[in-house]
Design a protein around this motif. Structure first.
Motif, PDB file in Angstrom:
ATOM      1  N   GLY A 197      28.220 -38.389 -10.557  1.00 23.43           N
ATOM      2  CA  GLY A 197      29.433 -37.976 -11.249  1.00 23.43           C
ATOM      3  C   GLY A 197      30.623 -38.828 -10.845  1.00 23.43           C
ATOM      4  N   MET A 198      30.712 -39.137  -9.549  1.00 22.15           N
ATOM      5  CA  MET A 198      31.828 -39.946  -9.079  1.00 22.15           C
ATOM      6  C   MET A 198      31.738 -41.369  -9.624  1.00 22.15           C
ATOM      7  N   THR A 199      30.528 -41.890  -9.742  1.00 23.06           N
ATOM      8  CA  THR A 199      30.343 -43.211 -10.350  1.00 23.06           C
ATOM      9  C   THR A 199      30.846 -43.214 -11.791  1.00 23.06           C
ATOM     10  N   ALA A 200      30.565 -42.148 -12.511  1.00 21.26           N
ATOM     11  CA  ALA A 200      31.043 -42.025 -13.892  1.00 21.26           C
ATOM     12  C   ALA A 200      32.568 -41.959 -13.944  1.00 21.26           C
ATOM     13  N   LEU A 201      33.167 -41.277 -12.970  1.00 25.96           N
ATOM     14  CA  LEU A 201      34.628 -41.199 -12.925  1.00 25.96           C
ATOM     15  C   LEU A 201      35.233 -42.564 -12.603  1.00 25.96           C
ATOM     16  N   LEU A 202      34.630 -43.268 -11.672  1.00 23.28           N
ATOM     17  CA  LEU A 202      35.133 -44.594 -11.298  1.00 23.28           C
ATOM     18  C   LEU A 202      35.076 -45.567 -12.472  1.00 23.28           C
ATOM     19  N   SER A 203      34.092 -45.394 -13.343  1.00 21.42           N
ATOM     20  CA  SER A 203      33.944 -46.288 -14.494  1.00 21.42           C
ATOM     21  C   SER A 203      34.634 -45.748 -15.748  1.00 21.42           C
ATOM     22  N   ASN A 204      35.359 -44.622 -15.591  1.00 19.79           N
ATOM     23  CA  ASN A 204      36.124 -44.013 -16.687  1.00 19.79           C
ATOM     24  C   ASN A 204      35.244 -43.469 -17.804  1.00 19.79           C
TER      25      ASN A 204
END
Length: 332
Positions: A197-204
């Motif tokens: 989930g955090m990876t998805a947030l970092l990539s917008n």
């Protein structure tokens, strides 16, 4: 001659003793625990909260119990896959699991196919830690505090995406409960664990997420914007960041959220084994190494009793039933 009866009695005694001795290794083998490696199931992906907690205690557990302790990651279905795997294993204390508010309180309320009852099917061992979180957004969103996020979301209902650890996970439910309190709607995008989930947030791919202390390096690097913590008071991980309750949003004046993680065995595990596991786990959590590692990640070590976990389970299940009735989330 009267020495024969004595010899006969002596032989009978020896035979009886020999029979007992022959049975002793078998009885001893049945009672010795642990008799092989202990598997500690982490019901999420490597790097997630359960995985982190599991790996922190393995060295101390291994030393105390005299056997190897192996972390087995079983991610997916908001932790259900890993928990079901523990419950299918022999109930002899050689397979235990990190258990969370999701597995023990949320899934039994929201998932009719969860496959177990809580807490009846478990032997809670230790309430290990509580883990405050931080509300983060992608910097491109341009908001700097919760009030701005609430205003933006109200102006664009359903447009913003938020990530969770999975449908009806504690992450999903906590965020929806928060949105319910401030009367906004965002679109839910579930992932297998916090790291994904955090990876998805970092990539917008998503714009909003409530994250554990693992967010800190990304916040410090400017890759994420931290808005407020969910802790009841100042959180050591973000000592300069305001709590949600002090963010100026009136509906959050009494708000806090500090989910928990613990360790459990399956119901039916022998009582002596349960006691040894409880003592070993509490000692492992209290080592300076564990305290330092968990503290840096934002975990607040509790090392509480089995009854502490039972109380937490019941309190959270009550809250989740209220959320279910609100219509914000539904039975999966």
């Amino acid at each position: 001659m009267n020495h024969h009866p004595l010899n006969r009695r002596h032989l009978l005694q020896m035979a009886a003793a020999g029979g007992t001795a022959a049975l002793w290794p078998q009885a001893q083998a049945q009672s010795v625990w642990p008799s092989r490696a202990i598997t500690l199931i982490a019901p999420n992906a490597p790097g997630g909260p359960a995985d982190t907690l599991a790996r922190v205690v393995t060295t101390s557990l291994s030393q105390q119990l005299g056997t190897s302790v192996v972390v087995d990651n079983k991610p997916g279905a908001a932790g259900k896959i890993g928990i079901q795997a523990m419950l299918r294993a022999p109930r002899d204390g050689h397979v235990v699991a990190v258990t969370s508010v999701t597995a023990m309180s949320a899934l039994p309320v929201f998932d009719p196919q969860v496959g177990y009852r809580s807490p009846e099917d478990f032997e809670p061992l230790v309430l290990a830690v509580r883990t405050p979180a931080v509300w983060c957004v992608h910097p491109s969103l341009g908001v700097k505090n919760l009030a701005q996020l609430v205003a933006l979301a109200k102006s664009k209902p359903g447009v913003l995406n938020y990530a969770s650890f999975g449908t009806n996970s504690s992450s999903h439910l906590a965020q929806e409960d928060f949105f319910r309190r401030v009367d906004i709607r965002l679109t839910h995008v579930p992932y297998k664990g916090e790291s994904e989930g955090m990876t998805a947030l970092l990539s917008n791919q998503v714009q909003v997420m409530m994250i554990s202390g693992a967010a800190k390096p990304h916040v410090e690097a400017g890759k994420l914007t931290a808005l407020a913590t969910t802790s009841a008071d100042t959180w050591e991980v973000f000592p300069k960041l305001v709590t949600a309750s002090r963010s100026g949003v009136l509906q959050l004046a009494h708000y806090s959220y500090e989910p928990w993680l613990g360790f459990s065995a399956a119901a039916g595990t022998p009582a002596e084994t349960v006691t040894r596991l409880q003592n070993a786990l509490r000692d492992a959590l209290r080592t300076p190494e564990a305290q330092a590692t968990l503290g840096k990640l934002g975990y607040r070590v509790v090392a509480g009793s089995a009854q502490d976990m039972r109380n937490a389970i019941e309190q959270d299940m009550t809250l989740y039933r209220v959320l279910l009735r609100s219509g914000r989330v539904s039975v999966s």
